[in-house]
Design a protein around this motif. Structure first.
Motif, PDB file in Angstrom:
ATOM      1  N   VAL A 112      12.216  28.352  15.931  1.00  0.00           N
ATOM      2  CA  VAL A 112      11.787  27.007  15.556  1.00  0.00           C
ATOM      3  C   VAL A 112      11.362  26.274  16.811  1.00  0.00           C
ATOM      4  O   VAL A 112      12.168  26.021  17.704  1.00  0.00           O
ATOM      5  N   ARG A 113      10.091  25.985  16.922  1.00  0.00           N
ATOM      6  CA  ARG A 113       9.630  25.270  18.110  1.00  0.00           C
ATOM      7  C   ARG A 113       9.787  23.776  17.893  1.00  0.00           C
ATOM      8  O   ARG A 113       9.869  23.309  16.754  1.00  0.00           O
ATOM      9  N   PRO A 114       9.840  23.009  18.981  1.00  0.00           N
ATOM     10  CA  PRO A 114      10.013  21.559  18.826  1.00  0.00           C
ATOM     11  C   PRO A 114       8.929  20.970  17.928  1.00  0.00           C
ATOM     12  O   PRO A 114       7.762  21.314  18.033  1.00  0.00           O
ATOM     13  N   THR A 115       9.324  20.098  17.038  1.00  0.00           N
ATOM     14  CA  THR A 115       8.376  19.484  16.126  1.00  0.00           C
ATOM     15  C   THR A 115       8.136  18.031  16.517  1.00  0.00           C
ATOM     16  O   THR A 115       9.023  17.360  17.030  1.00  0.00           O
ATOM     17  N   LYS A 116       6.926  17.586  16.275  1.00  0.00           N
ATOM     18  CA  LYS A 116       6.595  16.196  16.584  1.00  0.00           C
ATOM     19  C   LYS A 116       7.151  15.290  15.495  1.00  0.00           C
ATOM     20  O   LYS A 116       7.308  15.695  14.349  1.00  0.00           O
ATOM     21  N   PRO A 117       7.458  14.044  15.837  1.00  0.00           N
ATOM     22  CA  PRO A 117       7.929  13.101  14.814  1.00  0.00           C
ATOM     23  C   PRO A 117       6.874  12.930  13.725  1.00  0.00           C
ATOM     24  O   PRO A 117       5.681  13.076  13.955  1.00  0.00           O
ATOM     25  N   VAL A 118       7.346  12.649  12.523  1.00  0.00           N
ATOM     26  CA  VAL A 118       6.458  12.367  11.391  1.00  0.00           C
ATOM     27  C   VAL A 118       6.461  10.863  11.179  1.00  0.00           C
ATOM     28  O   VAL A 118       7.526  10.245  11.132  1.00  0.00           O
ATOM     29  N   THR A 119       5.284  10.270  11.064  1.00  0.00           N
ATOM     30  CA  THR A 119       5.181   8.821  10.907  1.00  0.00           C
ATOM     31  C   THR A 119       4.477   8.487   9.599  1.00  0.00           C
ATOM     32  O   THR A 119       3.345   8.899   9.375  1.00  0.00           O
ATOM     33  N   TRP A 120       5.174   7.735   8.744  1.00  0.00           N
ATOM     34  CA  TRP A 120       4.591   7.275   7.489  1.00  0.00           C
ATOM     35  C   TRP A 120       4.048   5.860   7.687  1.00  0.00           C
ATOM     36  O   TRP A 120       4.736   4.989   8.248  1.00  0.00           O
ATOM     37  N   CYS A 121       2.830   5.625   7.212  1.00  0.00           N
ATOM     38  CA  CYS A 121       2.182   4.329   7.391  1.00  0.00           C
ATOM     39  C   CYS A 121       1.660   3.788   6.063  1.00  0.00           C
ATOM     40  O   CYS A 121       1.315   4.553   5.161  1.00  0.00           O
ATOM     41  N   ALA A 122       1.601   2.473   5.957  1.00  0.00           N
ATOM     42  CA  ALA A 122       0.949   1.791   4.850  1.00  0.00           C
ATOM     43  C   ALA A 122      -0.290   1.146   5.454  1.00  0.00           C
ATOM     44  O   ALA A 122      -0.177   0.168   6.198  1.00  0.00           O
ATOM     45  N   ASP A 123      -1.448   1.737   5.163  1.00  0.00           N
ATOM     46  CA  ASP A 123      -2.669   1.366   5.892  1.00  0.00           C
ATOM     47  C   ASP A 123      -2.409   1.599   7.381  1.00  0.00           C
ATOM     48  O   ASP A 123      -2.116   2.721   7.764  1.00  0.00           O
ATOM     49  N   ASP A 124      -2.454   0.549   8.216  1.00  0.00           N
ATOM     50  CA  ASP A 124      -2.247   0.732   9.652  1.00  0.00           C
ATOM     51  C   ASP A 124      -0.846   0.339  10.115  1.00  0.00           C
ATOM     52  O   ASP A 124      -0.554   0.364  11.309  1.00  0.00           O
ATOM     53  N   GLU A 125       0.036  -0.002   9.183  1.00  0.00           N
ATOM     54  CA  GLU A 125       1.390  -0.427   9.558  1.00  0.00           C
ATOM     55  C   GLU A 125       2.363   0.755   9.514  1.00  0.00           C
ATOM     56  O   GLU A 125       2.450   1.472   8.519  1.00  0.00           O
ATOM     57  N   SER A 144     -12.203   8.280   6.337  1.00  0.00           N
ATOM     58  CA  SER A 144     -11.717   7.543   5.179  1.00  0.00           C
ATOM     59  C   SER A 144     -10.818   8.435   4.338  1.00  0.00           C
ATOM     60  O   SER A 144     -10.819   9.662   4.465  1.00  0.00           O
ATOM     61  N   ALA A 145     -10.073   7.829   3.430  1.00  0.00           N
ATOM     62  CA  ALA A 145      -9.197   8.593   2.544  1.00  0.00           C
ATOM     63  C   ALA A 145      -9.995   9.595   1.710  1.00  0.00           C
ATOM     64  O   ALA A 145      -9.555  10.718   1.481  1.00  0.00           O
ATOM     65  N   PRO A 175       0.837  -1.206   0.000  1.00  0.00           N
ATOM     66  CA  PRO A 175       0.000   0.000   0.000  1.00  0.00           C
ATOM     67  C   PRO A 175       0.871   1.254   0.000  1.00  0.00           C
ATOM     68  O   PRO A 175       2.043   1.212   0.395  1.00  0.00           O
ATOM     69  N   ASP A 176       0.302   2.376  -0.438  1.00  0.00           N
ATOM     70  CA  ASP A 176       1.028   3.642  -0.418  1.00  0.00           C
ATOM     71  C   ASP A 176       1.487   3.972   0.996  1.00  0.00           C
ATOM     72  O   ASP A 176       0.772   3.736   1.977  1.00  0.00           O
ATOM     73  N   VAL A 177       2.677   4.552   1.097  1.00  0.00           N
ATOM     74  CA  VAL A 177       3.265   4.907   2.392  1.00  0.00           C
ATOM     75  C   VAL A 177       3.083   6.409   2.586  1.00  0.00           C
ATOM     76  O   VAL A 177       3.753   7.226   1.939  1.00  0.00           O
ATOM     77  N   VAL A 178       2.169   6.783   3.480  1.00  0.00           N
ATOM     78  CA  VAL A 178       1.718   8.164   3.616  1.00  0.00           C
ATOM     79  C   VAL A 178       1.766   8.587   5.080  1.00  0.00           C
ATOM     80  O   VAL A 178       1.527   7.781   5.985  1.00  0.00           O
ATOM     81  N   ALA A 179       2.060   9.857   5.322  1.00  0.00           N
ATOM     82  CA  ALA A 179       2.025  10.416   6.685  1.00  0.00           C
ATOM     83  C   ALA A 179       0.929  11.460   6.754  1.00  0.00           C
ATOM     84  O   ALA A 179       0.990  12.486   6.080  1.00  0.00           O
ATOM     85  N   ARG A 180      -0.094  11.186   7.553  1.00  0.00           N
ATOM     86  CA  ARG A 180      -1.179  12.139   7.741  1.00  0.00           C
ATOM     87  C   ARG A 180      -1.038  12.792   9.102  1.00  0.00           C
ATOM     88  O   ARG A 180      -0.556  12.178  10.043  1.00  0.00           O
TER      89      ARG A 180
END
Length: 232
Positions: free
Chosen positions: A184-197, A144-145, A132-137
């Motif tokens: 520059v304030r602290p930024t949260k980590p960015v997480t890329w997922c494929a569906d729920d993984e 839904s998408a 599946p596409d690897v996306v960070a939302r």
């Protein structure tokens, strides 16, 4: 002798397929007390420790033949003559890049998120064949998408051409300038997922943006490619 500066030990290249976090840049050792940063070639780098000090050893050298074109070659730092992959822009209406290995076989694609979706989805995402596409939302994007895409389009239309939209985007990315001084304030980590993984996470190591591949099936060269494009 007292007061003599301690010299940095040699920092040998490491294997590019090592299961480790990585960064992209020229910094071999960040600046420290009374020490300037140690700089090397632009490369995908991995953290190593020498004499109790953290360094960033080269794993893959990044080469760009034409500075006006976002096309790159990645070479194995342990064997610089060995090509790992190429990153080449593709023609078409959207900004996308094809990543190929040394034989010319496609490893996957890296995309720049279209403006209408950037209010709900991170600026870059990737596609590896067979997955599946690897996306960070963004964390507040729910539904839904199709629903998320619709909200993103509506938000883009409302904010098009407005100063408010620009400020909101700055806040989203954790960067804002005021009176010629950058904050520059602290930024949260960015997480890329494929569906729920969870596939890939980006955070910071000693002030340097770092990436942690987490899915066993993810081709690290594809992750390298997205990181190079994000930071060039």
């Amino acid at each position: 002798m007292f007061g003599r500066k301690k010299e940095d030990p040699p920092v040998a290249p490491v294997r590019w397929d090592t299961e480790s976090a990585f960064v992209v840049g020229e910094v071999v050792r960040p600046a420290a007390f009374r020490q300037k940063a140690l700089i090397g070639r632009r490369a995908v780098r991995m953290s190593v420790t020498r004499d109790g000090v953290r360094y960033f050893a080269a794993a893959a050298f990044v080469e760009q033949q034409d500075l006006q074109t976002r096309a790159y070659e990645l070479h194995d730092a342990t064997q610089p003559q060995e090509l790992l992959c190429t990153i080449v822009p593709m023609s078409g209406g959207s900004e996308r890049y094809q990543v190929r290995d040394q034989t010319g076989q496609e490893l996957g694609l890296v995309f720049r998120t279209v403006a209408a979706k950037r209010t709900v989805q991170h600026g870059w995402w990737l596609r590896q064949p067979g997955h599946p596409d690897v996306v960070a939302r963004y964390h507040w994007a729910r539904g839904s998408a199709k629903e998320i895409a619709a909200r993103g389009k509506d938000a883009a239309v409302r904010g098009a051409g407005s100063l408010v939209s620009g400020v909101a985007e700055s806040v989203l990315y954790g960067e804002m300038a005021a009176d010629s001084r950058s904050y520059v304030r602290p930024t949260k980590p960015v997480t890329w997922c494929a569906d729920d993984e969870v596939v890939l996470t980006a955070g910071h190591t000693q002030g340097i943006k770092s990436y942690i591949p987490q899915a066993s099936w993810l081709d690290r060269r594809l992750a390298f490619a997205m990181a190079v494009l994000r930071q060039n």
